[in-house]
Motif scaffolding. Structure first.
Motif, PDB file in Angstrom:
ATOM      1  N   ALA A   1       0.836  -1.205   0.000  1.00 26.13           N
ATOM      2  CA  ALA A   1       0.000   0.000   0.000  1.00 26.13           C
ATOM      3  C   ALA A   1       0.870   1.254   0.000  1.00 26.13           C
ATOM      4  CB  ALA A   1      -0.927  -0.010   1.216  1.00 26.13           C
ATOM      5  N   PHE A   2       1.948   1.219   0.766  1.00 26.53           N
ATOM      6  CA  PHE A   2       2.874   2.350   0.808  1.00 26.53           C
ATOM      7  C   PHE A   2       3.470   2.589  -0.574  1.00 26.53           C
ATOM      8  CE2 PHE A   2       4.401   4.703   4.499  1.00 26.53           C
ATOM      9  CZ  PHE A   2       5.359   5.533   3.939  1.00 26.53           C
ATOM     10  N   LEU A   3       3.849   1.503  -1.238  1.00 33.79           N
ATOM     11  CA  LEU A   3       4.408   1.605  -2.585  1.00 33.79           C
ATOM     12  C   LEU A   3       3.360   2.133  -3.566  1.00 33.79           C
ATOM     13  CD1 LEU A   3       6.844   1.004  -4.453  1.00 33.79           C
ATOM     14  CD2 LEU A   3       5.885  -1.281  -4.787  1.00 33.79           C
ATOM     15  N   ALA A   4       2.130   1.653  -3.430  1.00 33.93           N
ATOM     16  CA  ALA A   4       1.049   2.083  -4.330  1.00 33.93           C
ATOM     17  C   ALA A   4       0.729   3.563  -4.158  1.00 33.93           C
ATOM     18  CB  ALA A   4      -0.206   1.242  -4.066  1.00 33.93           C
ATOM     19  N   GLY A   5       0.926   4.083  -2.964  1.00 34.60           N
ATOM     20  CA  GLY A   5       0.683   5.504  -2.749  1.00 34.60           C
ATOM     21  C   GLY A   5       1.829   6.387  -3.186  1.00 34.60           C
TER      22      GLY A   5
ATOM     23  N   THR B   1      -5.955   1.715  -0.214  1.00 32.89           N
ATOM     24  CA  THR B   1      -5.237   2.104   1.002  1.00 32.89           C
ATOM     25  C   THR B   1      -4.071   3.027   0.669  1.00 32.89           C
ATOM     26  OG1 THR B   1      -5.818  -0.014   2.030  1.00 32.89           O
ATOM     27  CG2 THR B   1      -4.026   1.237   3.038  1.00 32.89           C
ATOM     28  N   GLY B   2      -3.323   2.713  -0.382  1.00 30.60           N
ATOM     29  CA  GLY B   2      -2.208   3.560  -0.781  1.00 30.60           C
ATOM     30  C   GLY B   2      -2.656   4.964  -1.153  1.00 30.60           C
ATOM     31  N   ALA B   3      -3.755   5.056  -1.895  1.00 26.73           N
ATOM     32  CA  ALA B   3      -4.288   6.366  -2.273  1.00 26.73           C
ATOM     33  C   ALA B   3      -4.729   7.153  -1.042  1.00 26.73           C
ATOM     34  CB  ALA B   3      -5.458   6.185  -3.232  1.00 26.73           C
ATOM     35  N   MET B   4      -5.345   6.461  -0.080  1.00 27.84           N
ATOM     36  CA  MET B   4      -5.808   7.126   1.142  1.00 27.84           C
ATOM     37  C   MET B   4      -4.638   7.608   1.987  1.00 27.84           C
ATOM     38  SD  MET B   4      -8.905   4.487   2.035  1.00 27.84           S
ATOM     39  CE  MET B   4      -9.441   5.236   3.561  1.00 27.84           C
TER      40      MET B   4
END
Length: 301
Positions: free
Chosen positions: A36-40, A232-235
């Motif tokens: 999620a961190f990577l996706a954000g 989750t990453g976007a949030m």
């Protein structure tokens, strides 16, 4: 503070509690939070690269702070995920959110990064400590030293300590970055969030890619939770950007920081409502003490 700024900060607090809730509900694992961190972080790359392309010297000087912040972010991410897997969100989340406020205030004061703490701030530190003592209990008779050495409590405290670490490193680094870049405060913050995210992902994925079991978990989570990871990453990213936007609209930064802590009771109540965790009067008092302590610590000196 304007109504728009207040609305942005409150929405950010709701997002913060929500992405923590989503992570615990879907997959409270280090693999999930890492992805999620990577996706954000990755979607910011096309926006940030043009600004940092010619700033190699500046970034080199910031490297120690970025590595420290990234390491602390990786510890925070891992400890938070494991604490959610071990225990109640209504215990882990308030601790992970309130203890760093106390630690940052005390450490910053000792290091001379801010004025000495006021009497109100010292009272706030005491209230936070009292709230932390009461939070694991359902009844006062439940007081046992062993309750404070549970894996959930220790991991939540580790997450809180890591939060204090990256918060202090971020403050120093982003001030230095702003001194060398002509862009607006919001653009500088976006650039820094990307740099910090890359540093955190380096630590997170280096550790996990070494072990076969961790690599398998990453593949499994990615295959089964793509939508939740992306959401989750976007949030996570939007949470920070909303606060940064609010900071551009208000000169009262302390009020914004204090208002963000409304996520403490929100996160605890979401844990009670959605995961059927027990609240009880002792935990309710603990949450009130934590919130009151945080607001006193963040009150003007």
């Amino acid at each position: 503070m304007s109504l728009l700024a207040v609305s942005l900060v409150i929405f950010s607090a709701l997002l913060h509690a929500s992405w923590n809730l989503l992570g615990k509900k879907v997959s409270p694992t280090v693999a999930f939070f890492s992805l999620a961190f990577l996706a954000g972080t990755l979607p910011l790359t096309p926006i940030v690269l043009p600004f940092v392309w010619d700033q190699g010297t500046v970034l080199f000087h910031l490297l120690p702070l970025l590595l420290l912040s990234g390491f602390c972010q990786a510890i925070y991410c891992s400890a938070l995920a494991l604490s959610y897997a071990e225990g109640a969100m209504s215990v882990a989340y308030p601790l992970a959110r309130s203890i760093p406020v106390m630690l940052v205030a005390v450490i910053s004061s000792v290091l001379g990064m801010q004025a000495l703490l006021s009497l109100e701030a010292y009272i706030g530190v005491f209230l936070v400590l009292m709230g932390a003592v009461l939070l694991p209990m359902q009844h006062l008779r439940d007081f046992k030293v062993g309750n404070y050495f549970s894996r959930c409590m220790l991991l939540a405290l580790l997450a809180a300590s890591a939060t204090a670490g990256y918060s202090i490193a971020d403050k120093i680094a982003i001030d230095q970055l702003a001194d060398h870049l002509p862009q607006s405060g919001l653009i500088v913050a976006v650039i820094y969030i990307w740099l910090e995210g890359i540093a955190a992902c380096i630590f997170l994925f280096t550790v996990q890619l070494v072990r076969a079991d961790d690599r398998h978990k990453l593949k499994t989570v990615l295959a089964s939770q793509k939508k939740s990871i992306a959401l989750t990453g976007a949030m996570i990213t939007l949470t920070y950007l909303l606060v940064l936007w609010a900071m551009q609209l208000s000169e009262n930064i302390s009020a914004i920081v204090a208002l963000r802590q409304v996520s403490i009771p929100i996160g605890a109540l979401l844990g009670v409502l959605l995961f059927k965790e027990q609240l009880g009067w002792v935990k309710s008092v603990a949450l009130i003490l934590l919130c009151a302590g945080v607001f006193l610590i963040l009150s003007p000196v």
